[in-house]
Structure formats: C-alpha cells, structure tokens
Write a protein that holds these residues in place. Structure first.
Motif, mmCIF file in Angstrom:
data_model
loop_
_atom_site.group_PDB
_atom_site.id
_atom_site.type_symbol
_atom_site.label_atom_id
_atom_site.label_comp_id
_atom_site.label_asym_id
_atom_site.label_seq_id
_atom_site.Cartn_x
_atom_site.Cartn_y
_atom_site.Cartn_z
ATOM 1 N N GLU A 50 0.827 -1.226 -0.029
ATOM 2 C CA GLU A 50 0.027 0.115 -0.114
ATOM 3 C C GLU A 50 0.808 1.107 0.124
ATOM 4 N N PRO A 51 0.476 2.355 -0.611
ATOM 5 C CA PRO A 51 1.127 3.540 -0.679
ATOM 6 C C PRO A 51 1.641 3.885 0.775
ATOM 7 N N ALA A 52 2.840 4.282 0.875
ATOM 8 C CA ALA A 52 3.391 4.588 2.295
ATOM 9 C C ALA A 52 2.929 5.920 2.731
ATOM 10 N N PRO B 95 4.323 -0.930 3.136
ATOM 11 C CA PRO B 95 4.461 0.413 2.612
ATOM 12 C C PRO B 95 5.356 0.743 1.350
ATOM 13 N N VAL B 96 4.866 1.188 0.568
ATOM 14 C CA VAL B 96 5.416 1.377 -0.871
ATOM 15 C C VAL B 96 5.566 3.039 -1.175
ATOM 16 N N PRO B 97 6.905 3.508 -1.298
ATOM 17 C CA PRO B 97 7.000 4.865 -1.490
ATOM 18 C C PRO B 97 6.650 5.175 -2.812
ATOM 19 N N GLY C 75 8.091 3.552 -6.372
ATOM 20 C CA GLY C 75 7.283 2.853 -7.593
ATOM 21 C C GLY C 75 7.658 3.772 -8.856
ATOM 22 N N TRP C 76 7.825 4.802 -8.781
ATOM 23 C CA TRP C 76 7.981 5.591 -10.110
ATOM 24 C C TRP C 76 9.465 5.173 -10.754
ATOM 25 N N ASP C 77 10.304 4.987 -9.961
ATOM 26 C CA ASP C 77 11.781 4.760 -10.412
ATOM 27 C C ASP C 77 11.646 3.112 -11.213
ATOM 28 N N MET C 78 10.883 2.428 -10.318
ATOM 29 C CA MET C 78 10.943 1.123 -10.929
ATOM 30 C C MET C 78 10.152 0.957 -12.099
ATOM 31 N N GLY D 88 5.137 -0.515 -11.023
ATOM 32 C CA GLY D 88 6.231 0.011 -10.607
ATOM 33 C C GLY D 88 6.248 -0.410 -8.952
ATOM 34 N N GLY D 89 5.228 0.077 -8.210
ATOM 35 C CA GLY D 89 5.113 -0.329 -6.922
ATOM 36 C C GLY D 89 4.925 -1.549 -6.499
ATOM 37 N N ASN D 90 4.523 -2.265 -7.127
ATOM 38 C CA ASN D 90 4.240 -3.804 -6.811
ATOM 39 C C ASN D 90 5.617 -4.585 -7.096
ATOM 40 N N VAL D 91 6.379 -4.326 -8.123
ATOM 41 C CA VAL D 91 7.680 -4.648 -8.353
ATOM 42 C C VAL D 91 8.724 -4.320 -7.557
#
Ligand code: PLP
Length: 308
Positions: free
Chosen positions: A208-210, A241-243, A247-250, A267-270
């Motif tokens: 989930e979004p951080a 938590p995913v920053p 996600g964007w960088d991935m 991106g967040g999932n990976v």
C-alpha cells in the motif's frame, strides 16, 4: 489455453495473461526469481477487466443488471474502461463517476465506448467519487444498478477464479511469495484466497502507498481512505508500505531494462517484490502488471522531485 485462437466476442479475450520473468531486475537479488503477470494484456488494458466482467456477468445472471437499467460505479479509470468496453459489447448502458482531475486520456477512452461520465470534486479524490455515486443511487434507485467494486464479492472472486488459478498453473509449486498493491483490494483478496489453497504455504503480501498523498494511481492508503468492504486486513501475511518514488523509479527501470512500459502501481508492485527478494535467500516472487505506462502520458498531480 492458447492466446492463438478465434473468438466470438471480445469478452472471451479476458484472462490467460502471460507471466514474464524479470531477468534484469532479478540480478540485484541472486537466487530469487521474480515474475510479473501481465494483466495489461487484457482487452481493456488492465487488471480490472476480470473483476468488471465478473461483476457484470454475476449481476446479469441474478437479474440485478438488465438492459433498461444503467450500470453505475465510482472508478479511477481502469474499471471504467473495462465496464465501458463490455457494456458496449454486451449492450448495457454505463455511467461512471470519477474525480474531474483524472487524465484526459482516461476520459477519452471511456467516452469512446459511449459511456456517460459524471465528475466529482478533484480535492476529494476517489472517496469523493464514492460519496457522489451513493448519493445519485439513493436519489434514483430504480434507474441504476450500482456495481460497487469496493463491496462487490464478484470483484475478488474474479481473481480467485482467474488470476490466482492461472498463477498456479504457470509457476506451480515454485511460487514462494505473492505481492500486489491495494486499490479496491480485489486482486490481493481473491488471488491470496486461491494461493492459500495450494498444498505448500505461499506468503502473500499486500502493498500500500506509504503516504496518504501519493502518486501510485489505482492504489489506496487505507488509513486515510474509506476502507473497502471486501478488504480483510487479516488475510495477507504482511502489509508493506511502498514509497511513490520507489514505484516511479521501478516503472522507469522496467521500461528501460525489461521492455515493459508499465504504470506506477506496477512499479510499486515490482519494488515491493524486490524488497521481499532482498530478505529471502532463495525463492520465487510473483507480482502483477496492472496496466501500461502509456495511460499516464498525460500530466498527473504527483511529479517526481516535487514534495507535498
Ligand atoms: C492501475 C491500478 N493499479 C492497481 C489497482 C488495484 O487493484 P485492486 O482494485 O484489485 O486492488 C488498480 C485498481 O483500480 C488500478 O487501476
């Protein structure tokens, strides 16, 4: 079932999506395989085709959706695209409530199918769209079938029957971990329930979004949101938590290194899958590509290097 087949309707093209190994991303965590299930290969281009179709089919079968009623729902976009395309194909009228700041591309795609769009306050986000649809339905209950993807058990059921079963067919006993982001939570709930039926333990993680204000479109920060009725916080083994930055960088890396141009929730999932991979010495992590990156070419509220 092969994708090389002749079909009678676009509805039959839903599911049987490829599972692709992330050879480059994996090099950072030797001993752990990472696979991405390409839900963007569905005809509507996203992970929401399966639940939208399941919700429509189940409602038609039970008589809740008829041709003289209009299907209405609150959607950030992908579910709306899916309802719109199946509505056009099967002959059902669709109305969508969305915050007015969703990308123009999203509005154009759904309108191309003849869908009616109703806009909610952009400052209230997806929760504002939910509040507005509830108001409209309570004012004219006979006009609408409120599909309600946040409460409809057909949403997770689609992933139980489809996504989860297909993952087991594709990787079998090799799978040790599954991770996916929480929006309505349908993907995590349904897929986790199916994977739990496997003979060996599969660790299932919800991402989930951080932050409450984040740029991972499609995902929900539960603590600051209306919690979906279908969400059971006790079902996943962990909530990670995913920053937004991660996600964007991935998502950038996936395009440049794997040839996979995906959206930011993917991106967040990976990113979350790589965090799991760093913790375990060996294993096989499976995650989901929710949609393609070209859906986000239009400017968004969250920009890299911009702090709220
Ligand atoms: C781009 C994107 N990613 C992730 C999700 C989350 O999926 P779910 O609703 O199954 O939790 C959604 C759902 O709307 C989405 O549109």
């Amino acid at each position: 079932m092969s994708r090389f087949k002749r079909i009678d309707s676009i509805v039959e093209a839903v599911g049987n999506t490829p599972l692709v190994r992330l050879n480059s991303i994996e090099r950072d965590t030797p001993g752990v395989k990472i696979y991405l299930k390409l839900e963007y290969a569905n005809p509507g281009g996203s992970v929401k085709d399966r639940p939208a179709l399941q919700m429509m089919k189940d409602a038609i079968d039970s008589g809740r959706l008829t041709k003289d009623r209009m299907l209405i729902d609150a959607t950030s976009g992908n579910t709306g695209v899916a309802y719109s395309l199946f509505g056009a194909c099967m002959g059902y009228k669709i109305a969508l409530v969305m915050p007015s700041n969703v990308s123009q591309a999203r509005k154009n795609i759904t309108q191309a199918y003849g869908t009616q769009l109703i806009f909610s306050d952009p400052m209230e986000g997806s929760d504002g769209a939910i509040r507005l649809v509830r108001k409209l339905v309570s004012e004219e209950p006979d006009k609408y079938f409120y599909s309600d993807q946040y409460s409809n058990p057909s949403n997770p059921r689609a992933h139980y029957l489809g996504t989860g079963s297909e993952i087991l067919q594709q990787v079998g006993s090799e799978i040790t971990h599954f991770v996916a982001g929480l929006g309505t939570s349908g993907t995590v709930m349904g897929t986790t329930r199916r994977l739990r039926e496997h003979t060996r333990k599969v660790v299932c993680v919800a991402a989930e979004p951080a932050e409450a204000l984040h740029g991972l479109e499609g995902l929900k920060h539960m603590e600051s949101s209306i919690v979906p009725e279908i969400f059971d916080a006790k079902l996943p083994d962990e909530i990670m938590p995913v920053p937004t930055e991660g996600g964007w960088d991935m998502a950038d890396r996936l395009a440049r290194e794997e040839g996979l141009h995906v959206g930011h929730s993917t991106g967040g999932n990976v990113w979350a899958a790589t965090q799991i991979a760093k913790k375990i010495k060996e294993g096989c992590v499976v995650t989901i590509a929710c949609d393609r990156g070209d859906r986000y070419f239009a400017p968004m509220r969250w920009e890299k290097n911009y702090e709220w």
